[in-house]
Design a protein around this motif. Sequence first.
Motif, PDB file in Angstrom:
ATOM      1  N   THR A   5      18.316  68.324 -25.654  1.00 47.32           N
ATOM      2  CA  THR A   5      19.462  68.916 -26.333  1.00 47.32           C
ATOM      3  C   THR A   5      19.514  68.303 -27.722  1.00 47.32           C
ATOM      4  O   THR A   5      19.645  67.083 -27.870  1.00 47.32           O
ATOM      5  CB  THR A   5      20.765  68.641 -25.561  1.00 47.32           C
ATOM      6  OG1 THR A   5      20.616  69.115 -24.216  1.00 47.32           O
ATOM      7  CG2 THR A   5      21.935  69.350 -26.216  1.00 47.32           C
ATOM      8  N   HIS A   7      21.390  68.292 -31.201  1.00 46.72           N
ATOM      9  CA  HIS A   7      22.552  68.602 -32.033  1.00 46.72           C
ATOM     10  C   HIS A   7      22.150  68.304 -33.469  1.00 46.72           C
ATOM     11  O   HIS A   7      21.610  67.228 -33.757  1.00 46.72           O
ATOM     12  CB  HIS A   7      23.744  67.731 -31.634  1.00 46.72           C
ATOM     13  CG  HIS A   7      24.161  67.920 -30.214  1.00 46.72           C
ATOM     14  ND1 HIS A   7      25.017  68.928 -29.819  1.00 46.72           N
ATOM     15  CD2 HIS A   7      23.826  67.242 -29.085  1.00 46.72           C
ATOM     16  CE1 HIS A   7      25.205  68.852 -28.507  1.00 46.72           C
ATOM     17  NE2 HIS A   7      24.484  67.845 -28.042  1.00 46.72           N
ATOM     18  N   HIS A   8      22.423  69.249 -34.376  1.00 48.45           N
ATOM     19  CA  HIS A   8      21.999  69.047 -35.762  1.00 48.45           C
ATOM     20  C   HIS A   8      22.949  69.755 -36.724  1.00 48.45           C
ATOM     21  O   HIS A   8      23.568  70.758 -36.373  1.00 48.45           O
ATOM     22  CB  HIS A   8      20.572  69.562 -35.972  1.00 48.45           C
ATOM     23  CG  HIS A   8      20.426  71.023 -35.708  1.00 48.45           C
ATOM     24  ND1 HIS A   8      20.572  71.971 -36.701  1.00 48.45           N
ATOM     25  CD2 HIS A   8      20.174  71.704 -34.569  1.00 48.45           C
ATOM     26  CE1 HIS A   8      20.408  73.177 -36.173  1.00 48.45           C
ATOM     27  NE2 HIS A   8      20.176  73.044 -34.876  1.00 48.45           N
ATOM     28  N   THR A   9      23.046  69.199 -37.909  1.00 50.83           N
ATOM     29  CA  THR A   9      23.835  69.839 -38.944  1.00 50.83           C
ATOM     30  C   THR A   9      23.026  70.992 -39.542  1.00 50.83           C
ATOM     31  O   THR A   9      21.803  71.049 -39.399  1.00 50.83           O
ATOM     32  CB  THR A   9      24.228  68.824 -40.039  1.00 50.83           C
ATOM     33  OG1 THR A   9      23.059  68.140 -40.488  1.00 50.83           O
ATOM     34  CG2 THR A   9      25.249  67.813 -39.516  1.00 50.83           C
ATOM     35  N   HIS A  44      21.677  72.950 -30.957  1.00 53.60           N
ATOM     36  CA  HIS A  44      23.095  73.201 -31.197  1.00 53.60           C
ATOM     37  C   HIS A  44      23.415  72.816 -32.637  1.00 53.60           C
ATOM     38  O   HIS A  44      23.428  71.624 -32.968  1.00 53.60           O
ATOM     39  CB  HIS A  44      23.983  72.383 -30.255  1.00 53.60           C
ATOM     40  CG  HIS A  44      23.857  72.767 -28.827  1.00 53.60           C
ATOM     41  ND1 HIS A  44      24.470  73.885 -28.307  1.00 53.60           N
ATOM     42  CD2 HIS A  44      23.187  72.187 -27.797  1.00 53.60           C
ATOM     43  CE1 HIS A  44      24.181  73.970 -27.019  1.00 53.60           C
ATOM     44  NE2 HIS A  44      23.392  72.959 -26.691  1.00 53.60           N
ATOM     45  N   GLU A  45      23.630  73.823 -33.471  1.00 53.82           N
ATOM     46  CA  GLU A  45      24.021  73.537 -34.844  1.00 53.82           C
ATOM     47  C   GLU A  45      25.479  73.066 -34.846  1.00 53.82           C
ATOM     48  O   GLU A  45      26.344  73.697 -34.242  1.00 53.82           O
ATOM     49  CB  GLU A  45      23.854  74.774 -35.720  1.00 53.82           C
ATOM     50  CG  GLU A  45      24.037  74.472 -37.191  1.00 53.82           C
ATOM     51  CD  GLU A  45      23.645  75.643 -38.068  1.00 53.82           C
ATOM     52  OE1 GLU A  45      24.568  76.311 -38.573  1.00 53.82           O
ATOM     53  OE2 GLU A  45      22.426  75.871 -38.230  1.00 53.82           O
ATOM     54  N   THR A  46      25.719  71.960 -35.524  1.00 51.87           N
ATOM     55  CA  THR A  46      27.034  71.337 -35.555  1.00 51.87           C
ATOM     56  C   THR A  46      27.464  71.147 -37.004  1.00 51.87           C
ATOM     57  O   THR A  46      26.717  70.562 -37.793  1.00 51.87           O
ATOM     58  CB  THR A  46      26.988  69.958 -34.841  1.00 51.87           C
ATOM     59  OG1 THR A  46      26.479  70.148 -33.518  1.00 51.87           O
ATOM     60  CG2 THR A  46      28.356  69.319 -34.767  1.00 51.87           C
ATOM     61  N   ASP A  50      32.171  68.225 -37.841  1.00 51.34           N
ATOM     62  CA  ASP A  50      32.226  67.946 -36.410  1.00 51.34           C
ATOM     63  C   ASP A  50      31.183  66.918 -35.968  1.00 51.34           C
ATOM     64  O   ASP A  50      31.026  66.666 -34.779  1.00 51.34           O
ATOM     65  CB  ASP A  50      32.015  69.242 -35.613  1.00 51.34           C
ATOM     66  CG  ASP A  50      33.131  70.245 -35.826  1.00 51.34           C
ATOM     67  OD1 ASP A  50      34.291  69.816 -35.992  1.00 51.34           O
ATOM     68  OD2 ASP A  50      32.836  71.455 -35.849  1.00 51.34           O
ATOM     69  N   PHE A  51      30.457  66.346 -36.909  1.00 54.35           N
ATOM     70  CA  PHE A  51      29.378  65.396 -36.612  1.00 54.35           C
ATOM     71  C   PHE A  51      29.759  64.061 -37.246  1.00 54.35           C
ATOM     72  O   PHE A  51      29.698  63.904 -38.461  1.00 54.35           O
ATOM     73  CB  PHE A  51      28.071  65.923 -37.209  1.00 54.35           C
ATOM     74  CG  PHE A  51      26.815  65.338 -36.642  1.00 54.35           C
ATOM     75  CD1 PHE A  51      25.889  66.151 -36.021  1.00 54.35           C
ATOM     76  CD2 PHE A  51      26.529  63.979 -36.745  1.00 54.35           C
ATOM     77  CE1 PHE A  51      24.708  65.627 -35.506  1.00 54.35           C
ATOM     78  CE2 PHE A  51      25.362  63.452 -36.236  1.00 54.35           C
ATOM     79  CZ  PHE A  51      24.446  64.274 -35.610  1.00 54.35           C
ATOM     80  N   ARG A  63      21.175  64.435 -33.498  1.00 53.09           N
ATOM     81  CA  ARG A  63      21.341  63.587 -32.302  1.00 53.09           C
ATOM     82  C   ARG A  63      20.682  64.311 -31.140  1.00 53.09           C
ATOM     83  O   ARG A  63      21.042  65.445 -30.817  1.00 53.09           O
ATOM     84  CB  ARG A  63      22.820  63.355 -32.017  1.00 53.09           C
ATOM     85  CG  ARG A  63      23.087  62.463 -30.823  1.00 53.09           C
ATOM     86  CD  ARG A  63      22.519  61.049 -31.086  1.00 53.09           C
ATOM     87  NE  ARG A  63      22.950  60.074 -30.109  1.00 53.09           N
ATOM     88  CZ  ARG A  63      22.317  59.849 -28.958  1.00 53.09           C
ATOM     89  NH1 ARG A  63      21.250  60.545 -28.627  1.00 53.09           N
ATOM     90  NH2 ARG A  63      22.767  58.934 -28.137  1.00 53.09           N
TER      91      ARG A  63
END
Length: 141
Positions: A5, A7-9, A44-46, A50-51, A63
């Motif tokens: 998983t 998570h990335h900007t 998951h683009e964040t 929100d990061f 992450r």
Amino acid sequence: MPLWTIHHTPGVFTDDEKHHLAARVADHYEAVGLPRFYVVTLFHETRPEDFYVGGEPTPAGVRVTIDHIARRNPDQEARRRTAQWIKGMLQPALERHPGLHWEFHADETSEDLWMINGIVPPPGGSDAERKWAELNSASPY
């Protein structure tokens, strides 16, 4: 199953880069004997709002959380090799972004709590698992 998983900007990965990374991850696990379809990669683009790292919004961050279920590392040295392999998989895609905060961790989860399509996967290295790898899908065994 390995579940990655990520998570990335925004702007860290293009669609092609996501596909390339997911394919490389699957290639590795297949090369060490896992059925390819065991490997799931989720991006998951964040939003930067929100990061948070250290309580502060992060304009550019990644992450990665990895769940290993199908196999376990037998000892500390094997875990270190796995961490180095993960780093080597991620670093080329991420070091192109100056100022990017990135990190990962991998958990080894009990296979007793795992099913695919309602079927308990066959034992690792068994004839049934090799058949699943050949078919690239779950089937009763």
